[in-house]
Write a protein that holds these residues in place. Structure first.
Motif, PDB file in Angstrom:
ATOM      1  N   LYS A 316       0.820  -1.214   0.000  1.00 25.19           N
ATOM      2  CA  LYS A 316       0.000   0.000   0.000  1.00 25.19           C
ATOM      3  C   LYS A 316       0.859   1.271   0.000  1.00 25.19           C
ATOM      4  N   VAL A 317       1.931   1.258   0.799  1.00 29.46           N
ATOM      5  CA  VAL A 317       2.711   2.481   0.955  1.00 29.46           C
ATOM      6  C   VAL A 317       3.807   2.623  -0.093  1.00 29.46           C
ATOM      7  N   PHE A 318       4.060   1.560  -0.870  1.00 29.17           N
ATOM      8  CA  PHE A 318       5.182   1.601  -1.801  1.00 29.17           C
ATOM      9  C   PHE A 318       5.057   2.742  -2.806  1.00 29.17           C
ATOM     10  N   VAL A 319       3.834   3.122  -3.122  1.00 29.47           N
ATOM     11  CA  VAL A 319       3.628   4.166  -4.132  1.00 29.47           C
ATOM     12  C   VAL A 319       4.324   5.468  -3.748  1.00 29.47           C
ATOM     13  N   VAL A 320       4.507   5.733  -2.456  1.00 26.67           N
ATOM     14  CA  VAL A 320       5.133   6.992  -2.059  1.00 26.67           C
ATOM     15  C   VAL A 320       6.590   7.036  -2.520  1.00 26.67           C
ATOM     16  N   TYR A 321       7.237   5.877  -2.612  1.00 26.97           N
ATOM     17  CA  TYR A 321       8.624   5.850  -3.077  1.00 26.97           C
ATOM     18  C   TYR A 321       8.696   6.115  -4.590  1.00 26.97           C
ATOM     19  N   ALA A 359      29.401  26.868 -12.153  1.00 30.49           N
ATOM     20  CA  ALA A 359      28.250  26.223 -11.512  1.00 30.49           C
ATOM     21  C   ALA A 359      28.242  24.764 -11.945  1.00 30.49           C
ATOM     22  N   ARG A 360      27.917  23.883 -11.019  1.00 26.07           N
ATOM     23  CA  ARG A 360      27.838  22.461 -11.350  1.00 26.07           C
ATOM     24  C   ARG A 360      26.755  21.813 -10.493  1.00 26.07           C
ATOM     25  N   THR A 361      26.318  20.653 -10.899  1.00 31.48           N
ATOM     26  CA  THR A 361      25.301  19.933 -10.139  1.00 31.48           C
ATOM     27  C   THR A 361      25.638  18.451 -10.132  1.00 31.48           C
ATOM     28  N   ASN A 362      25.277  17.790  -9.066  1.00 28.84           N
ATOM     29  CA  ASN A 362      25.372  16.331  -8.987  1.00 28.84           C
ATOM     30  C   ASN A 362      24.246  15.826  -8.099  1.00 28.84           C
ATOM     31  N   ALA A 363      24.030  14.528  -8.111  1.00 32.17           N
ATOM     32  CA  ALA A 363      22.868  13.964  -7.415  1.00 32.17           C
ATOM     33  C   ALA A 363      23.157  12.526  -7.001  1.00 32.17           C
ATOM     34  N   ALA A 364      22.360  12.028  -6.080  1.00 27.40           N
ATOM     35  CA  ALA A 364      22.420  10.624  -5.660  1.00 27.40           C
ATOM     36  C   ALA A 364      21.004  10.116  -5.503  1.00 27.40           C
ATOM     37  N   SER A 365      20.630   9.130  -6.301  1.00 27.94           N
ATOM     38  CA  SER A 365      19.314   8.506  -6.166  1.00 27.94           C
ATOM     39  C   SER A 365      19.312   7.562  -4.968  1.00 27.94           C
ATOM     40  N   ASN A 366      18.189   6.950  -4.709  1.00 22.55           N
ATOM     41  CA  ASN A 366      18.076   6.049  -3.557  1.00 22.55           C
ATOM     42  C   ASN A 366      18.955   4.807  -3.697  1.00 22.55           C
ATOM     43  N   THR A 367      19.426   4.505  -4.881  1.00 23.01           N
ATOM     44  CA  THR A 367      20.270   3.331  -5.079  1.00 23.01           C
ATOM     45  C   THR A 367      21.746   3.681  -5.249  1.00 23.01           C
ATOM     46  N   ALA A 368      22.085   4.962  -5.204  1.00 20.34           N
ATOM     47  CA  ALA A 368      23.460   5.393  -5.441  1.00 20.34           C
ATOM     48  C   ALA A 368      24.343   5.116  -4.221  1.00 20.34           C
ATOM     49  N   ALA A 369      25.623   4.878  -4.476  1.00 24.38           N
ATOM     50  CA  ALA A 369      26.562   4.563  -3.398  1.00 24.38           C
ATOM     51  C   ALA A 369      26.772   5.749  -2.461  1.00 24.38           C
ATOM     52  N   HIS A 370      26.661   6.972  -2.967  1.00 26.98           N
ATOM     53  CA  HIS A 370      26.922   8.158  -2.155  1.00 26.98           C
ATOM     54  C   HIS A 370      25.634   8.839  -1.673  1.00 26.98           C
ATOM     55  N   ASP A 392      16.077   4.960   6.747  1.00 26.30           N
ATOM     56  CA  ASP A 392      16.064   3.504   6.613  1.00 26.30           C
ATOM     57  C   ASP A 392      15.612   3.038   5.231  1.00 26.30           C
ATOM     58  N   GLN A 393      14.521   3.608   4.725  1.00 26.45           N
ATOM     59  CA  GLN A 393      13.904   3.112   3.499  1.00 26.45           C
ATOM     60  C   GLN A 393      14.253   3.938   2.263  1.00 26.45           C
ATOM     61  N   HIS A 394      14.471   5.227   2.468  1.00 28.58           N
ATOM     62  CA  HIS A 394      14.694   6.081   1.295  1.00 28.58           C
ATOM     63  C   HIS A 394      15.564   7.269   1.675  1.00 28.58           C
ATOM     64  N   ARG A 395      16.535   7.543   0.816  1.00 25.89           N
ATOM     65  CA  ARG A 395      17.311   8.783   0.942  1.00 25.89           C
ATOM     66  C   ARG A 395      17.895   9.094  -0.427  1.00 25.89           C
ATOM     67  N   SER A 396      17.743  10.316  -0.866  1.00 22.63           N
ATOM     68  CA  SER A 396      18.288  10.766  -2.140  1.00 22.63           C
ATOM     69  C   SER A 396      18.473  12.272  -2.053  1.00 22.63           C
ATOM     70  N   TRP A 397      19.282  12.807  -2.928  1.00 23.44           N
ATOM     71  CA  TRP A 397      19.526  14.256  -2.887  1.00 23.44           C
ATOM     72  C   TRP A 397      19.996  14.764  -4.238  1.00 23.44           C
ATOM     73  N   VAL A 398      19.819  16.074  -4.432  1.00 21.50           N
ATOM     74  CA  VAL A 398      20.320  16.777  -5.616  1.00 21.50           C
ATOM     75  C   VAL A 398      20.989  18.059  -5.133  1.00 21.50           C
ATOM     76  N   ARG A 399      22.151  18.375  -5.719  1.00 20.63           N
ATOM     77  CA  ARG A 399      22.920  19.538  -5.245  1.00 20.63           C
ATOM     78  C   ARG A 399      23.330  20.431  -6.404  1.00 20.63           C
ATOM     79  N   PRO A 419       9.705   7.784  12.611  1.00 24.64           N
ATOM     80  CA  PRO A 419      10.216   6.414  12.706  1.00 24.64           C
ATOM     81  C   PRO A 419       9.346   5.425  11.940  1.00 24.64           C
ATOM     82  N   GLY A 420       9.946   4.308  11.542  1.00 21.59           N
ATOM     83  CA  GLY A 420       9.188   3.265  10.870  1.00 21.59           C
ATOM     84  C   GLY A 420       8.933   3.586   9.407  1.00 21.59           C
ATOM     85  N   ASP A 421       8.202   2.678   8.770  1.00 22.62           N
ATOM     86  CA  ASP A 421       7.877   2.833   7.352  1.00 22.62           C
ATOM     87  C   ASP A 421       6.407   3.209   7.246  1.00 22.62           C
TER      88      ASP A 421
END
Length: 491
Positions: A316-321, A359-370, A392-399, A419-421
């Motif tokens: 049910k909650v997977f859609v948020v990702y 100016a430059r930009t880089n990013a890390a998706s939820n599956t990226a090593a960084h 725990d479940q998701h982290r990503s960023w764009v800079r 906390p939690g999912d």
């Protein structure tokens, strides 16, 4: 300035808060699991205490800093704490305790009143005012010559004399004349009952609060009664009382003045945000309680049942990702477009014999090593907005990095809320400078949030609605970030 008779509700389609609709739906799914839990009961008790304290502070019945309020919320309404922490005499502290306990009795009574599903009546409203002023025997009044006098306070009855205040600019604000008060209160109740099944709670709450204050039917206690009525609307929808803090005063009063001029939208938005914050705190509590329940089930060997329930929740909650990945792509694309334009302009502005501005930009998706970068900045920004950042479940960023004589970074990050999912994610934005260290490395300095408010999204709100809200939030965040960059260039 003449009194303007109260008007019925505006167009039901005039206000849209899909974020609150979705969050309220999430909460309704979760609340039945919590109502008998001790942690939830304690949460409600503290929320009631905060409401009781803050509604008096807004009216200047007493005043102190937020630290005193937090102690009383945690430890209870005690005159000894009020005297010691608030810096008042024991006699004054006992009087303040009595006032707050009157307020506390009212908000506790509102929770009970909604169970009877009784319609709103004038009798009930008059009773609220009598309860609020049970330990208040006098009120201040201004004579025609401008003298301030103390008069006996009549409780539970409509005013018999005008109570029009004079503003700092010298203009007198006209409330309802005493001879029209009874008729206007009848209109208030009738309009509200007619609209009750049609409108969303934040619109009903804001309308009822403002129209009541427009009438100002009592000698004193009108503001406290208005906030009680607004809270009653939310409680009837299974939500939470409206807490207006001292820190909200400027926005609260300003929104009421705009409503006086015919624009209710900012008051509705303010009430919606306050309710959103309460729901998010309750959902965070739900996750903590639910984790404890899971442990009990594991101990009792109900592993298979837990596994099945967990699977259903995950589906049910997977859609948020999925939504998070789409929002991440929006930011990444926007930042690339900005850099494509700005990089060349900065390079042309580089002074002689300097390292190229760029100016430059880089990013890390939820599956990226960084993807784990910026944890401290994200946590500090979350503390600023009073929530727990969950990685725990998701982290990503764009800079975006803007390198001139100093390096300025602007980051938008996605992560879990609480906390939690829970199916609730947050986006945060912040800026900082990279400063050289003596050892040759760099460190982050001048960290600032690059948004005025938390952005959260969840699995119930449709993506189109989330995307629309996010686009507005991102534009505002970008403006804040670039303004901070410009400010630092001038330092």
């Amino acid at each position: 300035m003449a009194y303007d008779r109260i008007r019925p509700f505006p167009n039901p389609d005039a206000f849209e808060f899909p974020e609150l609709r979705a969050l309220a739906s999430v909460w309704q799914e979760k609340k039945d699991q919590l109502e008998d839990d001790g942690a939830y009961k304690e949460f409600i008790k503290k929320l009631q205490r905060e409401w009781a304290i803050e509604t008096g502070i807004i009216e200047r019945l007493y005043t102190w800093d937020r630290g005193v309020t937090e102690v009383l919320i945690e430890q209870g309404i005690e005159s000894s704490l009020i005297s010691h922490r608030g810096g008042v005499s024991q006699q004054d502290a006992e009087h303040i305790q009595a006032l707050i306990n009157d307020h506390l009795g009212i908000v506790e009574g509102l929770f009970g009143y909604i169970k009877g599903e009784e319609p709103l009546t004038e009798y009930f409203i008059r009773g609220l005012q009598a309860q609020f002023t049970a330990h208040q025997d006098y009120t201040d009044a201004v004579t025609e010559s401008g003298d301030l006098i103390r008069v006996a306070l009549v409780k539970g009855e409509y005013k018999t004399l005008p109570n029009n205040p004079r503003r700092p600019d010298g203009v007198t604000h006209a409330y309802c004349p005493p001879e029209l008060t009874k008729e206007e209160m009848e209109n208030l109740v009738r309009f509200y009952r007619e609209a009750e099944p049609i409108y969303s709670p934040e619109v009903k709450s804001a309308w009822l609060h403002h129209r009541f204050t427009q009438i100002h039917p009592f000698q004193d206690g009108n503001g406290r009664v208005a906030r009680a009525l607004a809270s009653l609307v939310f409680l009837r929808e299974g939500l939470f009382p409206l807490v207006v803090r001292e820190s909200d005063r400027k926005e609260y009063i300003g929104s009421l003045e705009e409503a006086d001029a015919g624009d209710l939208s900012n008051l509705v938005a303010f009430f919606a945000r306050r309710q959103r914050d309460a729901i998010l705190k309750a959902l965070g509590l739900e996750q903590q309680v639910q984790q404890s329940k899971y442990a009990d089930q594991i101990i009792s060997s109900a592993l298979e049942l837990l596994k099945l329930r967990f699977t259903r929740e995950k589906q049910k909650v997977f859609v948020v990702y999925e939504h998070a990945d789409k929002l991440f792509a929006i930011v990444e694309s926007k930042f690339k477009n900005i850099v494509a334009t700005l990089d060349g302009q900065l390079r042309l502005l580089t002074p002689p014999h300097r390292q190229k501005y760029r100016a430059r930009t880089n990013a890390a998706s939820n599956t990226a090593a960084h993807r784990h970068y910026f944890q401290k900045q994200i946590v500090d920004t979350a503390k600023h907005f009073d929530y727990y950042a969950n990685f725990d479940q998701h982290r990503s960023w764009v800079r975006i990095t803007l390198a001139t004589d100093q390096e300025f970074d602007y980051v938008v990050a996605f992560h879990g809320y609480g906390p939690g999912d829970s199916g609730i994610l947050a986006a945060s934005a912040f800026t900082y400078l990279k400063a050289p260290r003596e050892d040759g490395g760099t460190e982050f300095v001048s960290l600032h949030p690059a948004a005025t408010d938390l952005f959260q999204f969840n699995y119930i709100e449709p993506y189109d609605s989330t995307q629309k809200r996010f686009a507005e939030w991102l534009e505002s965040s970008l403006a804040i970030a670039l303004a901070e960059w410009k400010r630092l260039l001038q330092v």
